[in-house]
Design an enzyme around this catalytic site. Structure first.
Site, short mmCIF file in Angstrom:
data_model
loop_
_atom_site.label_atom_id
_atom_site.label_comp_id
_atom_site.label_asym_id
_atom_site.label_seq_id
_atom_site.Cartn_x
_atom_site.Cartn_y
_atom_site.Cartn_z
N ASP A 1 -11.98 6.28 3.10
CA ASP A 1 -10.54 6.21 3.35
C ASP A 1 -10.00 7.59 3.71
O ASP A 1 -9.79 8.44 2.83
CB ASP A 1 -9.86 5.66 2.07
CG ASP A 1 -8.35 5.51 2.23
OD1 ASP A 1 -7.82 5.91 3.27
OD2 ASP A 1 -7.70 4.99 1.29
N LYS B 1 3.48 11.16 -3.61
CA LYS B 1 2.40 10.52 -4.36
C LYS B 1 1.50 11.54 -5.06
O LYS B 1 0.92 11.26 -6.10
CB LYS B 1 1.59 9.67 -3.38
CG LYS B 1 0.66 8.66 -4.03
CD LYS B 1 0.03 7.84 -2.92
CE LYS B 1 -1.20 7.11 -3.40
NZ LYS B 1 -1.86 6.39 -2.30
N GLU C 1 -6.99 1.22 -4.52
CA GLU C 1 -7.00 1.07 -3.05
C GLU C 1 -8.36 0.60 -2.52
O GLU C 1 -8.40 -0.32 -1.69
CB GLU C 1 -6.58 2.39 -2.41
CG GLU C 1 -5.08 2.64 -2.55
CD GLU C 1 -4.67 4.08 -2.34
OE1 GLU C 1 -5.51 4.90 -1.94
OE2 GLU C 1 -3.50 4.39 -2.60
N ASP D 1 0.88 -1.17 0.00
CA ASP D 1 0.00 0.00 0.00
C ASP D 1 0.92 1.21 0.00
O ASP D 1 1.50 1.58 1.03
CB ASP D 1 -0.89 -0.04 1.26
CG ASP D 1 -1.64 1.27 1.48
OD1 ASP D 1 -1.69 2.09 0.56
OD2 ASP D 1 -2.17 1.45 2.60
#
Lengths: 608, 387
Positions: A193, A70, A171, A8
């Site tokens: 999330d 990211k 994800e 992850d």
């Protein structure tokens, strides 16, 4: 059979997991933590720091510490996200040679995939240390809204880290996989999330026979746990200023400690009603006197401070449900992902919005990595075949006259898919048209990314609006976008395949792979030397402790004296070997030390 | 070590000088025919006592601020010497006190009724040997007889070279410890009660604190001499002309802490490095670099100091793989006297991170972090355990 790790790759934290004997397991790092900060830093001495150690110096060495890479991965230099990051990041973001993004740390420039590769390499090392074997295959997760370029950049990062990335998965899909692992669910779920830096909400349909379909996804790439920390820091700074008239933000060391303390307090307040923040000697006053910060913060205070942030997530959920044309009642379960979802107020807000208690059966920090590991195991083991159906996270279309975006494939369309639309010329006697393939990035009207362009020529000369051109967008199962344009009168056509690119050339990637390998060799040999040195030093200390006793016993004889002298020589040689940092020498001297130690112990034992 | 000068210790045999030193005489001289005023030679302490024991009147101030005497030739000096050599104790006192004076010295002259300097011919001359033998002290250096002296010098007024030399030395201020002078001084005095007269005190007057006199003997003498090189005095104490409370000023001036003579920082840096004061050398190098960032020598020394100090601290802390742990309860930390940098470094001590990791995360220069860790170890705030 090769083991496949699931990674992850988070904005603020990363996690690695593996399926061991059929059980998905998260691998802890050396510090015992199951997540590792996705941070990379370079120290003044040029040393590379990754993970917790990089995080701990993030404020004191802010210019040379990369966090949230990211957000930049796979993006073009002129994209709005990059422009935003250039303004807000503490590290220097510069333009690369292919209109890509580079990050400057000390004297070197790094591409974003290179930075992400450092994090992935760390995750690989964690797994290899844990498994005591080499690992080369991985499944890596990315947010559902990542476009092809971003996904390709993550693949490149994995490659640079020496990993064979066998699959990139979304994800929320990974979270749903872990949630549904071993159960034959068929339901509609929401994955909420809230991580360290980003917020995502996804609606998935878990079908029969292991079919997972993402129905809708949305989020905010600048909303996460760090924003909650920032509010606590503000509160602490303000309180301290009222007490001492000193702004703690002016001191980086103080700020670093505040950041750590704020995060710790936030975590503690998930389980206790109030907690004390105690930071002795936080700053020196003008009178050369060190001041302490002592403050008690309650859960209620935290909730009051952070209510706006929580409401922002709820609003995004509401919009996503509207976009997906779903009613809240239709959602059968809510999975919470990300450390921030441990906060009682967040759980309360989610429960309030979806009108049901969120699922407590999954670990918010680990669920995505576990899902990736499950997918990895399934890919190498035919017995666990699963079908993952994804949707296009963004709208795709072309730019027409007057800079108007014409959508051909809507957001959240399940792939594979194909859509066709007819266009006409916009000027009299127009003989050519330029097809600009665009992707709509955000909610803003002008937030587009150019994926490719081509020109269709030899059109019939005619007044405007008479020549018709058919434009077709196709997305195959691998996510490859193909765009074609055809003159409907003549049948003459042109097409383009939108190839995902991270912004790096093949040569650049090869060089980066070599550099990463060299780094790993150096790191491994350094670790090996460190282990050998410690062993040798332990033996040296033990021999030196026994020396006086042995000397008394054996020094009377010539043989004994010779033995003692020899032992002295061995000690001296071992110390020299350690000083010269010669691994082979240290290893051979360690053997000699071990023999001497055995002899000394024998002598001492016999005389007792 | 030099003691603080004692204004109460008065060299012997200065009674006559005392009587001559008075405001009345100064006034008389000053009000004469405009001839520059001169004062009699006297030991510093006597001079200082005079200055400090009574408020300075306007006339005194005028007299002291009178223009300096023009240069006088050697014959004038000779006359002066002749005149004062009649009093045996006077020159002996000069021999002693002159050694201790620093800075320009007052020209010792006596004026006649016309306001002119008293010439040698106006006085009865005694041979230097007679003069010196008066003291009763035993000289170790041979003193020429009257005849010899006369023979050496065709002029009967020529002073004995030794006396002249003593005077020159007095004005030239040779460094303490000159053999001849010391021997001479000891011989000239006969102390009934050692310590009573204050000879020791006299010898130990701090040269740096001597009040400069208002006349420059060296100019006045105009003799061909090569004074022994000596360090330039720093901040000589100004004569308290403007202050009626001169005594207080003098005392406070003496209480002024000793200011070290400024030296070239680069020399200081080299010296400190040479004697192994690496911390001091590092600080000096930093100070130099703060003003001259491109000073290559300072840069080089700073790097060398850092290397050495880093090695020293590393050696004392042990291997960098060692793990520092708090050796005292956290609640007790606040009772320590630490600065915020130390506080920050302590916050990095979590019982898991190695010294190397702490150095990495501290963001401080390695040397500073090592120094702080070492200090904490010494104070037993932390302990270091091996992995």
């Amino acid at each position: 059979m090769d083991r496949v790790i699931g990674i992850d790759l988070g904005t603020t934290n990363s996690c690695v997991a593996i399926v061991d004997d059929g059980t998905p397991t998260v691998i802890p790092n050396r510090g015992g933590y199951k997540t590792t900060p996705s941070m990379v830093a370079v120290t003044e001495a040029g040393k590379r720091l990754v993970g917790h150690i990089a995080k701990r110096q993030a404020i004191t060495n802010a210019e040379n510490t990369v966090s949230a890479a990211k957000r930049l991965i796979g993006r073009k230099w002129n994209s709005s996200q990059v422009k935003n990051s250039v303004l807000t990041s503490s590290y220097q973001i510069v333009e690369g040679p292919h209109a890509d993004v580079r990050i400057k740390l000390r004297d070197n420039s790094y591409s974003v995939p290179e930075i992400s590769a450092m994090v992935l390499q760390e995750m690989r090392v964690i797994a290899e240390d844990f498994l005591s074997e080499s690992v080369s295959k991985a499944v890596i997760t990315v947010p559902a809204y990542f476009n092809d370029n971003q996904r390709q950049a993550v693949r490149d990062a994995g490659q640079i880290a020496g990993l064979d990335v066998i699959r990139i998965i979304n994800e929320p899909t990974a979270a749903a996989l872990a949630y549904g692992f071993g159960k034959n669910y068929e339901k509609l779920i929401a994955v909420y999330d809230l991580g360290g830096g980003t917020f995502d909400i996804s609606i998935l349909e878990i079908g029969a026979h292991g079919v997972f379909k993402v129905i809708a996804t949305a989020g905010d790439t600048f909303l996460g746990g760090e924003d909650f920390d920032a509010l606590i820091i503000d509160w602490l700074v303000q309180s301290f200023k009222e007490q001492h008239d000193i702004d703690l933000r002016q001191d980086r060391m103080a700020l670093q400690r505040l950041k750590d303390a704020a995060e710790k307090a936030k975590c503690e307040l998930s389980s206790v009603k109030e907690t004390e923040i105690n930071l002795p000697f936080i700053i020196s006053s003008g009178r050369n006197e060190a001041l302490h910060l002592q403050q008690t913060i309650s859960r209620q205070t935290l909730e009051t401070l952070c209510e706006d942030l929580v409401q922002r997530t709820v609003e995004i959920c509401r919009q996503t449900m509207l976009d997906a044309r779903l009613d809240k009642d239709e959602i059968e379960d809510v999975i919470l992902v990300g450390g921030m979802t441990r906060m009682p107020r967040v759980q309360e807000a989610v429960a309030g919005f979806f009108q049901r208690e969120p699922c407590k059966g999954v670990h918010p920090d680990e669920v995505v990595a576990l899902g990736a590991a499950i997918q990895g195991a399934a890919l190498v083991d035919d017995a666990h075949e699963m079908i993952l159906l994804d949707v296009t996270p963004h709208s795709l279309g072309i730019m027409t006259f007057g800079s108007v975006f014409e959508e051909l494939i809507a957001q959240n369309t399940t792939v594979p898919t194909a859509q066709t639309k007819i266009f006409t010329t916009s000027r009299d006697n127009q003989t050519a048209v330029k097809i600009l393939v665009m992707q709509k990035e955000g909610q803003q009207a002008d937030d587009f990314e150019l994926l490719g362009e081509f020109i269709l020529t030899n059109l019939r000369r005619a007044p405007k609006g008479q020549v018709e051109i058919e434009v077709t967008f196709e997305i195959n199962a691998d996510g490859i976008v193909n765009v074609s344009a055809k003159d409907m009168e003549t049948g003459q056509g042109q097409s383009i395949q939108v190839t995902a690119s991270s912004g790096l050339t093949k040569d650049e990637i090869s060089n980066m792979i070599e550099s990463a390998k060299e780094y790993m060799v150096e790191r491994r040999s350094s670790e090996e030397f460190e282990a050998a040195r410690q062993e040798a030093e332990t033996l040296i200390a033990e021999i030196e402790r026994l020396f006086p006793q042995v000397e008394v016993v054996v020094a009377a004889s010539d043989f004994g004296r010779e033995a003692v002298n020899k032992a002295r020589r061995i000690l001296k040689d071992a110390k020299s070997a350690i000083e010269s940092r010669d691994l082979n020498q240290v290893k051979s001297q360690t053997e000699a030390l071990a023999r001497t130690h055995r002899m000394f112990k024998g002598v001492v034992t016999k005389t007792q | 070590m030099a003691k603080k000068p004692d204004t109460t210790s008065i060299p012997p045999d200065t009674g006559e000088i005392d009587t001559d030193w008075s405001e009345a005489s100064l006034q008389q001289s000053a009000e004469g025919s405009g001839i520059p005023t001169a004062v009699l030679p006297e030991p510093y302490e006597r001079y200082a006592k005079q200055v400090t024991s009574q408020p300075m009147g306007e006339e005194t101030r005028k007299a002291l601020s009178a223009p300096r005497l023009p240069a006088i030739d050697e014959s004038v000096l000779d006359e002066f010497l002749e005149q004062h050599s009649r009093d045996s104790g006077e020159m002996r006192a000069m021999g002693l006190v002159g050694r201790q004076l620093s800075g320009p010295y007052a020209i010792p002259l006596e004026l006649n009724d016309e306001g002119e300097p008293v010439r040698a011919s106006e006085r009865a001359m005694e041979s230097p040997s007679e003069l010196l033998s008066d003291s009763g002290a035993v000289r170790t250096t041979p003193v020429p007889s009257s005849k010899d002296w006369t023979a050496e010098s065709p002029t009967p007024h020529k002073p004995v070279p030794e006396v002249l030399e003593a005077f020159r030395r007095a004005s030239a201020l040779e460094p303490a410890g000159s053999d001849n002078d010391l021997v001479g001084r000891e011989e000239y005095f006969e102390l009934d009660e050692p310590g009573e007269i204050g000879m020791e005190d006299s010898l130990e007057i701090n040269l740096d604190e001597v009040v400069p006199l208002p006349f420059d003997l060296s100019q006045a003498l105009q003799v061909d001499r090569k004074p022994t090189p000596r360090p330039e005095p720093i901040d000589p104490i100004e004569f308290p002309l403007e202050n009626d409370g001169g005594a207080l000023d003098l005392v406070s001036a003496r209480a002024t802490p000793f200011v070290p003579q400024p030296t070239d920082p680069i020399i200081d840096l080299r010296d400190r490095f040479a004697v192994g004061d690496f911390t001091g050398a590092h600080a000096v190098a930093e100070a130099i670099l703060a003003e001259q960032p491109n000073n290559t020598e300072a840069l080089r020394f700073r790097e060398s100091c850092r290397d050495v100090l880093t090695q020293m601290y590393t050696a004392r802390l042990g291997p960098l793989s060692g793990i520092p742990k708090l050796a005292i309860p956290v609640v007790e930390l606040q009772w320590l006297s630490l600065d915020h940098r130390t506080g920050f470094l302590l916050s990095c001590v979590d019982g898991q991170s190695t010294i190397e990791e702490i150095l990495d995360v501290s963001g401080m220069p390695t040397l500073d972090a090592l120094r702080i860790l070492f200090t904490l170890l010494q104070q037993q705030v932390i302990e270091i355990v091996n992995r």
